[in-house]
Design an enzyme around this catalytic site. Structure first.
Site, PDB file in Angstrom:
ATOM      1  N   HIS A   1       0.715  -1.350  -0.120  1.00  0.00           N
ATOM      2  CA  HIS A   1      -0.003  -0.027  -0.268  1.00  0.00           C
ATOM      3  C   HIS A   1       0.909   1.116   0.019  1.00  0.00           C
ATOM      4  O   HIS A   1       0.279   2.289  -0.134  1.00  0.00           O
ATOM      5  CB  HIS A   1      -0.839   0.219   1.284  1.00  0.00           C
ATOM      6  CG  HIS A   1      -1.983  -1.014   1.020  1.00  0.00           C
ATOM      7  ND1 HIS A   1      -2.899  -1.382   0.093  1.00  0.00           N
ATOM      8  CD2 HIS A   1      -2.157  -1.889   2.134  1.00  0.00           C
ATOM      9  CE1 HIS A   1      -3.630  -2.339   0.221  1.00  0.00           C
ATOM     10  NE2 HIS A   1      -3.344  -2.712   1.634  1.00  0.00           N
TER      11      HIS A   1
ATOM     12  N   ASP B   1      -2.674 -10.654  -2.202  1.00  0.00           N
ATOM     13  CA  ASP B   1      -2.979 -10.110  -0.915  1.00  0.00           C
ATOM     14  C   ASP B   1      -4.554  -9.668  -1.212  1.00  0.00           C
ATOM     15  O   ASP B   1      -4.955  -9.455  -2.239  1.00  0.00           O
ATOM     16  CB  ASP B   1      -2.392  -9.163  -0.677  1.00  0.00           C
ATOM     17  CG  ASP B   1      -2.682  -8.513   0.870  1.00  0.00           C
ATOM     18  OD1 ASP B   1      -1.960  -8.651   1.816  1.00  0.00           O
ATOM     19  OD2 ASP B   1      -3.809  -7.945   1.004  1.00  0.00           O
TER      20      ASP B   1
ATOM     21  N   HIS C   1      -6.349  -7.327  -0.397  1.00  0.00           N
ATOM     22  CA  HIS C   1      -6.218  -6.023  -0.657  1.00  0.00           C
ATOM     23  C   HIS C   1      -5.693  -5.639  -1.779  1.00  0.00           C
ATOM     24  O   HIS C   1      -4.520  -6.051  -2.077  1.00  0.00           O
ATOM     25  CB  HIS C   1      -5.761  -5.228   0.374  1.00  0.00           C
ATOM     26  CG  HIS C   1      -6.516  -5.218   1.903  1.00  0.00           C
ATOM     27  ND1 HIS C   1      -5.906  -6.089   3.068  1.00  0.00           N
ATOM     28  CD2 HIS C   1      -7.528  -4.698   2.581  1.00  0.00           C
ATOM     29  CE1 HIS C   1      -6.566  -6.245   4.077  1.00  0.00           C
ATOM     30  NE2 HIS C   1      -7.702  -5.629   3.643  1.00  0.00           N
TER      31      HIS C   1
ATOM     32  N   ASP D   1      -4.641 -12.707   3.684  1.00  0.00           N
ATOM     33  CA  ASP D   1      -5.761 -12.112   4.265  1.00  0.00           C
ATOM     34  C   ASP D   1      -6.847 -12.579   3.407  1.00  0.00           C
ATOM     35  O   ASP D   1      -7.973 -11.992   3.894  1.00  0.00           O
ATOM     36  CB  ASP D   1      -5.552 -10.946   4.496  1.00  0.00           C
ATOM     37  CG  ASP D   1      -4.750  -9.951   3.516  1.00  0.00           C
ATOM     38  OD1 ASP D   1      -4.523 -10.551   2.628  1.00  0.00           O
ATOM     39  OD2 ASP D   1      -4.556  -8.885   3.930  1.00  0.00           O
TER      40      ASP D   1
HETATM   41 ZN    ZN Z   1      -3.945  -7.081   2.982  1.00  0.00          ZN
END
Ligand code: ZN
Length: 349
Positions: free
Chosen positions: A167, A202, A204, A291
């Site tokens: 991120h 991931d 996200h 995740d």
């Molecule tokens: Zn994540």
């Protein structure tokens, strides 16, 4: 298989972040690294310490003022009145235009710690404690060491990065991430490999990695993730984001609806694999989070531990020199099994 990790990466011990309007306990627990080390041990893999490589590989991706902020933020925080909180934490969020050709902003015009930290910490999930910078730098060095091993002829290398990185943008930390380890590694790999692909699984969207390479045609970024329409990081990760300028076509987002499991994940992974082959990648970086597991406390997908073996097998089938860079995964009780399963798939297909 060679792997890299430095014990200093477990020093970063965030205390808090903001979720649903409440200050809650941090999710990126130092214990995560112990669980992953156990999984490596089950495969007979003993991680090597990365060598200190200075800031040049970091500055090949990140803005100098941003890195300087991360390096000095804790000390500057100590200059605030004694009522300050236990961690460096922002309260201001400057507007960003979203212009892909202006992803790296000019340095903050605010010079004090309060203004600078709002400029550089993009949300409230990136608190900084006394050891954060040390862990962040070691995490980046672990990614660089992994990339160098791949450049030296290894077929597959694991970089046990913590904190995570995907991120982090060129000039902004967010989402538990400070420096973008996968992007730093991909950039490093470019010294030997002409075309590099990043596959991010991931849960996200890898928004930082996308932003770093969004205008370039030498690094393909592919991300499979929960639909950001109602899920972090919210504002990017949609299917129509395909790259900008020379990078047009070199970014691929494959968002999945909440609750999606392997029957939805598998075709997305097949699409990603086709894109990586069509791109002609000479080397691959896998941004590996766990995740997307059904047990994850902040995820929205429903993969099982066994599904990570299938992901490992798909990576093996791509047949590229591969660096695995550790990203998220917060169900401490299952992340070791996920890594174990991924490594089995990578080894055996
Ligand atoms: Zn994540």
């Amino acid at each position: 298989m060679r792997a890299f990790y430095h014990p200093d990466q477990a020093l970063h011990d965030p205390q808090q972040y903001l979720r649903f309007g409440r200050v809650v306990a941090a999710k990126d627990l130092p214990e995560r690294t112990a669980r992953l080390l156990d999984a490596l041990d089950r495969h007979g893999i003993r991680p090597e310490h990365p060598v200190e490589c200075g800031l040049d590989p970091v500055l090949a991706v990140h803005a100098e003022g941003f890195v300087d902020f991360l390096r000095t933020a804790w000390d500057e925080w100590q200059t605030l009145p004694a009522e300050r909180g236990p961690e460096v934490w922002p309260a201001t969020f400057p507007y960003w235009s979203g212009r892909p050709d202006a992803g790296t902003r000019p340095p903050s015009r605010a010079t004090g710690i309060l203004g600078r930290l709002g400029w550089s910490l993009g949300d409230m999930s990136v608190p900084m404690g006394p050891d954060t910078w040390r862990s962040v730098l070691r995490s980046a060095e672990t990614a660089v060491a992994g990339a160098d091993a791949l450049c030296g002829g290894e077929a597959a290398v694991f970089a046990l990065c913590r904190p995570s990185g995907h991120h982090a943008r060129t000039d902004r930390a967010s989402g538990f991430c400070y420096l973008n380890n996968a992007a730093i590694a991909a950039q490093r790999l470019r010294e030997r490999f002409a075309r590099v692909a990043v596959l991010d699984v991931d849960v996200h969207h890898g928004d930082g990695t996308q932003q770093v390479f969004y205008g370039r045609d030498d690094v393909l970024t592919v991300s499979i993730h929960g639909n950001p329409a109602d899920f972090y990081p919210f504002y990017t990760g949609f299917a129509d984001e395909r790259g900008h300028g020379a990078g047009g076509g070199a970014n691929l987002n494959l968002p999945l609806p909440p609750g999606a499991a392997w029957p939805q994940f598998e075709p997305a992974l097949a699409t990603a694999s086709t894109a990586i082959r069509d791109f002609g990648a000479d080397a691959l970086v896998v941004a590996l989070g766990y995740d997307a597991h059904e047990a994850d406390p902040i995820g929205i997908l429903k993969l099982t531990s066994a599904d990570f073996r299938r992901i490992g097998a798909a990576v093996r089938a791509l047949g590229r020199p591969t660096l695995i860079v550790q990203e998220g995964g917060y169900a401490v009780e299952v992340i070791g099994d996920c890594l174990d399963a991924f490594l089995t798939g990578l080894r055996d297909g």
